[in-house]
Design a protein around this motif. Structure first.
Motif, PDB file in Angstrom:
ATOM      1  N   VAL A  66       0.843  -1.198   0.000  1.00 44.78           N
ATOM      2  CA  VAL A  66       0.000   0.000   0.000  1.00 44.78           C
ATOM      3  C   VAL A  66       0.879   1.250   0.000  1.00 44.78           C
ATOM      4  CG1 VAL A  66      -1.949  -1.111   1.143  1.00 44.78           C
ATOM      5  CG2 VAL A  66      -0.165  -0.039   2.526  1.00 44.78           C
ATOM      6  N   TYR A  67       0.263   2.385  -0.277  1.00 45.13           N
ATOM      7  CA  TYR A  67       0.982   3.660  -0.275  1.00 45.13           C
ATOM      8  C   TYR A  67       1.286   4.119   1.151  1.00 45.13           C
ATOM      9  CZ  TYR A  67      -0.444   3.968  -5.177  1.00 45.13           C
ATOM     10  OH  TYR A  67      -0.630   3.717  -6.518  1.00 45.13           O
ATOM     11  N   VAL A  68       0.264   4.044   2.014  1.00 46.53           N
ATOM     12  CA  VAL A  68       0.406   4.385   3.432  1.00 46.53           C
ATOM     13  C   VAL A  68      -0.422   3.388   4.231  1.00 46.53           C
ATOM     14  CG1 VAL A  68       0.869   6.853   3.139  1.00 46.53           C
ATOM     15  CG2 VAL A  68      -1.488   6.053   3.219  1.00 46.53           C
ATOM     16  N   GLN A  69      -0.039   3.181   5.478  1.00 46.51           N
ATOM     17  CA  GLN A  69      -0.801   2.269   6.320  1.00 46.51           C
ATOM     18  C   GLN A  69      -2.216   2.814   6.529  1.00 46.51           C
ATOM     19  OE1 GLN A  69      -0.383  -0.691   7.601  1.00 46.51           O
ATOM     20  NE2 GLN A  69       1.768  -1.078   7.090  1.00 46.51           N
ATOM     21  N   PRO A  70      -3.258   2.033   6.197  1.00 42.92           N
ATOM     22  CA  PRO A  70      -4.628   2.542   6.305  1.00 42.92           C
ATOM     23  C   PRO A  70      -5.117   2.606   7.743  1.00 42.92           C
ATOM     24  CG  PRO A  70      -4.642   0.263   5.566  1.00 42.92           C
ATOM     25  CD  PRO A  70      -3.199   0.684   5.613  1.00 42.92           C
ATOM     26  N   LYS A  71      -6.058   3.519   7.945  1.00 41.45           N
ATOM     27  CA  LYS A  71      -6.726   3.634   9.238  1.00 41.45           C
ATOM     28  C   LYS A  71      -8.142   3.085   9.166  1.00 41.45           C
ATOM     29  CE  LYS A  71      -7.849   7.071  12.819  1.00 41.45           C
ATOM     30  NZ  LYS A  71      -7.724   8.510  13.188  1.00 41.45           N
ATOM     31  N   THR A  72      -8.803   3.285   8.026  1.00 42.21           N
ATOM     32  CA  THR A  72     -10.176   2.823   7.836  1.00 42.21           C
ATOM     33  C   THR A  72     -10.256   1.996   6.566  1.00 42.21           C
ATOM     34  OG1 THR A  72     -11.048   4.825   8.891  1.00 42.21           O
ATOM     35  CG2 THR A  72     -12.590   3.515   7.575  1.00 42.21           C
ATOM     36  N   VAL A  73     -10.778   0.785   6.666  1.00 35.22           N
ATOM     37  CA  VAL A  73     -10.912  -0.092   5.509  1.00 35.22           C
ATOM     38  C   VAL A  73     -12.363  -0.070   5.038  1.00 35.22           C
ATOM     39  CG1 VAL A  73     -10.762  -2.464   4.673  1.00 35.22           C
ATOM     40  CG2 VAL A  73      -9.005  -1.567   6.222  1.00 35.22           C
ATOM     41  N   ILE A  74     -12.554   0.210   3.746  1.00 35.56           N
ATOM     42  CA  ILE A  74     -13.881   0.167   3.127  1.00 35.56           C
ATOM     43  C   ILE A  74     -14.008  -1.187   2.444  1.00 35.56           C
ATOM     44  CG2 ILE A  74     -15.488   1.304   1.576  1.00 35.56           C
ATOM     45  CD1 ILE A  74     -14.532   3.066   3.882  1.00 35.56           C
ATOM     46  N   PRO A  75     -14.865  -2.067   2.945  1.00 39.65           N
ATOM     47  CA  PRO A  75     -14.913  -3.442   2.414  1.00 39.65           C
ATOM     48  C   PRO A  75     -15.369  -3.481   0.957  1.00 39.65           C
ATOM     49  CG  PRO A  75     -15.995  -3.292   4.559  1.00 39.65           C
ATOM     50  CD  PRO A  75     -15.763  -1.890   4.097  1.00 39.65           C
ATOM     51  N   ALA A  88     -11.474  13.556   7.242  1.00 39.37           N
ATOM     52  CA  ALA A  88     -10.025  13.399   7.317  1.00 39.37           C
ATOM     53  C   ALA A  88      -9.609  12.661   8.585  1.00 39.37           C
ATOM     54  CB  ALA A  88      -9.349  14.767   7.254  1.00 39.37           C
ATOM     55  N   SER A  89     -10.428  12.722   9.616  1.00 36.23           N
ATOM     56  CA  SER A  89     -10.094  12.045  10.872  1.00 36.23           C
ATOM     57  C   SER A  89     -10.034  10.526  10.715  1.00 36.23           C
ATOM     58  CB  SER A  89     -11.116  12.410  11.948  1.00 36.23           C
ATOM     59  OG  SER A  89     -12.427  12.032  11.542  1.00 36.23           O
ATOM     60  N   GLY A  90     -10.715   9.974   9.703  1.00 36.38           N
ATOM     61  CA  GLY A  90     -10.661   8.541   9.461  1.00 36.38           C
ATOM     62  C   GLY A  90      -9.641   8.127   8.435  1.00 36.38           C
ATOM     63  N   SER A  91      -8.881   9.068   7.961  1.00 31.03           N
ATOM     64  CA  SER A  91      -7.914   8.862   6.882  1.00 31.03           C
ATOM     65  C   SER A  91      -6.599   8.288   7.428  1.00 31.03           C
ATOM     66  CB  SER A  91      -7.668  10.222   6.219  1.00 31.03           C
ATOM     67  OG  SER A  91      -6.728  10.164   5.206  1.00 31.03           O
ATOM     68  N   PRO A  92      -5.900   7.499   6.626  1.00 31.04           N
ATOM     69  CA  PRO A  92      -6.142   7.080   5.246  1.00 31.04           C
ATOM     70  C   PRO A  92      -7.233   6.001   5.147  1.00 31.04           C
ATOM     71  CG  PRO A  92      -3.781   7.043   5.756  1.00 31.04           C
ATOM     72  CD  PRO A  92      -4.525   7.131   7.055  1.00 31.04           C
ATOM     73  N   ASN A 112      -7.838  17.270   2.833  1.00 32.35           N
ATOM     74  CA  ASN A 112      -6.846  16.619   3.709  1.00 32.35           C
ATOM     75  C   ASN A 112      -7.138  15.139   3.962  1.00 32.35           C
ATOM     76  OD1 ASN A 112      -5.443  19.146   4.131  1.00 32.35           O
ATOM     77  ND2 ASN A 112      -7.146  19.704   5.476  1.00 32.35           N
ATOM     78  N   THR A 113      -7.940  14.544   3.101  1.00 34.51           N
ATOM     79  CA  THR A 113      -8.254  13.118   3.217  1.00 34.51           C
ATOM     80  C   THR A 113      -7.436  12.323   2.201  1.00 34.51           C
ATOM     81  OG1 THR A 113     -10.510  13.608   3.947  1.00 34.51           O
ATOM     82  CG2 THR A 113     -10.104  11.403   3.074  1.00 34.51           C
ATOM     83  N   ILE A 114      -6.977  11.157   2.608  1.00 34.91           N
ATOM     84  CA  ILE A 114      -6.251  10.246   1.724  1.00 34.91           C
ATOM     85  C   ILE A 114      -7.119   9.020   1.482  1.00 34.91           C
ATOM     86  CG2 ILE A 114      -4.199   8.795   1.442  1.00 34.91           C
ATOM     87  CD1 ILE A 114      -2.738  10.685   3.371  1.00 34.91           C
ATOM     88  N   VAL A 115      -7.288   8.664   0.213  1.00 32.81           N
ATOM     89  CA  VAL A 115      -8.002   7.436  -0.153  1.00 32.81           C
ATOM     90  C   VAL A 115      -7.070   6.630  -1.046  1.00 32.81           C
ATOM     91  CG1 VAL A 115     -10.055   6.445  -1.208  1.00 32.81           C
ATOM     92  CG2 VAL A 115     -10.202   8.669  -0.060  1.00 32.81           C
ATOM     93  N   GLU A 116      -6.885   5.356  -0.724  1.00 32.30           N
ATOM     94  CA  GLU A 116      -5.920   4.536  -1.445  1.00 32.30           C
ATOM     95  C   GLU A 116      -6.476   3.154  -1.710  1.00 32.30           C
ATOM     96  OE1 GLU A 116      -2.435   3.247   0.674  1.00 32.30           O
ATOM     97  OE2 GLU A 116      -3.521   3.052   2.564  1.00 32.30           O
ATOM     98  N   GLN A 148     -10.768  23.038  -1.025  1.00 30.55           N
ATOM     99  CA  GLN A 148      -9.682  24.012  -1.064  1.00 30.55           C
ATOM    100  C   GLN A 148      -8.324  23.410  -0.726  1.00 30.55           C
ATOM    101  OE1 GLN A 148      -9.979  27.154  -2.135  1.00 30.55           O
ATOM    102  NE2 GLN A 148     -12.160  26.805  -2.502  1.00 30.55           N
ATOM    103  N   GLY A 149      -8.335  22.297   0.015  1.00 27.82           N
ATOM    104  CA  GLY A 149      -7.080  21.702   0.440  1.00 27.82           C
ATOM    105  C   GLY A 149      -6.812  20.408  -0.291  1.00 27.82           C
ATOM    106  N   PRO A 150      -5.635  19.822  -0.117  1.00 31.13           N
ATOM    107  CA  PRO A 150      -5.287  18.637  -0.904  1.00 31.13           C
ATOM    108  C   PRO A 150      -5.997  17.371  -0.426  1.00 31.13           C
ATOM    109  CG  PRO A 150      -3.524  19.148   0.633  1.00 31.13           C
ATOM    110  CD  PRO A 150      -4.529  20.251   0.758  1.00 31.13           C
ATOM    111  N   VAL A 151      -6.657  16.715  -1.367  1.00 27.15           N
ATOM    112  CA  VAL A 151      -7.142  15.351  -1.184  1.00 27.15           C
ATOM    113  C   VAL A 151      -6.237  14.460  -2.011  1.00 27.15           C
ATOM    114  CG1 VAL A 151      -9.037  13.749  -1.612  1.00 27.15           C
ATOM    115  CG2 VAL A 151      -9.522  16.058  -0.818  1.00 27.15           C
ATOM    116  N   GLN A 152      -5.880  13.293  -1.499  1.00 29.19           N
ATOM    117  CA  GLN A 152      -5.028  12.376  -2.244  1.00 29.19           C
ATOM    118  C   GLN A 152      -5.824  11.143  -2.660  1.00 29.19           C
ATOM    119  OE1 GLN A 152      -0.921  11.719  -0.768  1.00 29.19           O
ATOM    120  NE2 GLN A 152      -1.444  13.156   0.874  1.00 29.19           N
TER     121      GLN A 152
END
Length: 370
Positions: A66-75, A88-92, A112-116, A148-152
């Motif tokens: 993975v790109y970064v260690q996930p915090k929340t998994v979407i099944p 963003a609090s549940g990111s990545p 400021n949220t990361i989705v991978e 306005q801010g970066p989403v990845q």
């Protein structure tokens, strides 16, 4: 020459090697390693170290790259049936398979949220990409990414093409996002907007031959934009282009080392009406050190008919060079004498002599253009 099938979703994953998206995964990606797994699988369910990718004795993926260690998994198989925000609090967030956004429902991915999803394991020898089966957000409702801010979006596919009867044809809006190894697969059934974002290796498959990596576009499922869609203020690096009709606004984008050319769809307004879109003030740069073979910027597609030739105003773009012969060689339209002949005329002159100030600055300015 590009093809643009309407609702096909045969995507080529920007992947090279195994262990990432599209690999076998009978074991749920978010599950802990099985007790029957080899003892060498010690990296947990996810790793950011490609050398620690591991499968069990049956070939099921135990430790995915993975790109970064996930915090929340979407099944896999998640269906979003009510308006939802991934804060963003549940990111990545890690998408283990396919997520569907149901009709009439909005999924919001805020600043400021990361989705991978799975990352591709680097090649150790020559390789080509594989078919993506993971990390897909299929939109029948609405997907809003960023403000306005970066989403990845890392390796993720955002699509409104149809995977099932209740999916597809949704509205996708992306702004102020960073896309890496991502896919944006759009058909012309609904509006699309992508603004002020940065995309690297978007909608491409890396091909490694003799240690040299080039990027090639897939033959199916690339974006086909219509309905006055907007693509504005973005930076595309080593990415595939898209097809667009004359209603689309393509403005102030920076394209570096386009993997394939933009395609003008032969869908001009009826009754002699002027096109409503604008395709100006973009920068098209090909760097001298790029191994990608493409040097075309735009070509027209459709059925050639000398009695109905139309023209697209493609003036006031910056081509990285000022030599008109070179610029003309990067346009393919009805003035091209090759067979089969292409429809319509792309009016590229006058060209800008320098980038428009509102277009993103070239991050590779120290490398000469050609």
């Amino acid at each position: 020459m590009k093809k643009y099938p309407g609702l096909l979703f045969a995507l080529l994953l920007a992947a090279c090697g195994g262990g990432g998206g599209g690999g076998n995964s009978a074991t749920t990606a978010s599950a802990a390693p099985s007790s029957t797994s080899p003892k060498t699988c010690t990296g947990g369910p996810y790793t950011t170290d490609p050398t620690k990718v591991c499968t069990d004795a049956s070939g099921n993926l135990v430790t995915g790259y993975v790109y970064v260690q996930p915090k929340t998994v979407i099944p896999d198989g998640t269906v979003i049936t009510a308006d939802t925000t991934w804060p963003a609090s549940g990111s990545p967030y890690f998408i283990a398979g396919t997520v569907r956004v149901a009709p009439g429902v909005t999924l919001t991915i805020p600043d400021n949220t990361i989705v991978e999803t799975y990352r591709s394991v680097p090649c150790t020898a020559d390789c080509v990409g594989t078919i993506p089966t993971k990390g897909i957000i299929n939109v029948a409702g609405t997907l809003n990414v960023g403000s306005q801010g970066p989403v990845q979006l890392l390796g993720v596919t955002a699509a409104n093409t149809s995977l099932a009867q209740d999916a597809g044809n949704g509205t996708v809006s992306i702004t102020h996002a960073v896309l890496q190894d991502a896919f944006v697969q759009i058909n012309d059934a609904a509006p699309f907007s992508m603004t002020y974002s940065q995309a690297t290796h978007m909608n491409v498959t890396p091909i490694v031959r003799n240690g040299v990596t080039t990027y090639e576009a897939g033959t199916n499922g690339y974006p086909r934009l219509s309905r006055s869609s907007t693509v504005k203020g973005n930076t595309f690096v080593d990415s595939a282009a898209f097809a667009f009709d004359p209603s689309v606004f393509v403005q102030n984008n920076l394209f570096i080392n386009m993997v394939d050319p933009l395609v003008l769809i032969d869908a001009f307004p009826a009754n002699g009406q002027a096109p409503t879109g604008v395709a100006q003030r973009n920068s098209f740069l090909f760097k001298k050190d790029s191994p990608n073979g493409n040097r075309l910027v735009i070509e027209s597609h459709g059925t050639y008919n000398a009695s109905t030739l139309r023209s697209l105003d493609f003036t006031n773009n910056f081509w990285g060079v000022t030599d008109n012969t070179t610029i003309q060689s990067r346009v393919r339209d009805s003035t091209n004498t090759a067979n089969p002949r292409l429809p319509n005329v792309i009016l590229y002159a006058p060209a800008l002599q320098s980038p428009d100030p509102a277009t993103p600055a070239d991050p590779q300015s120290t490398t000469p253009n050609e």
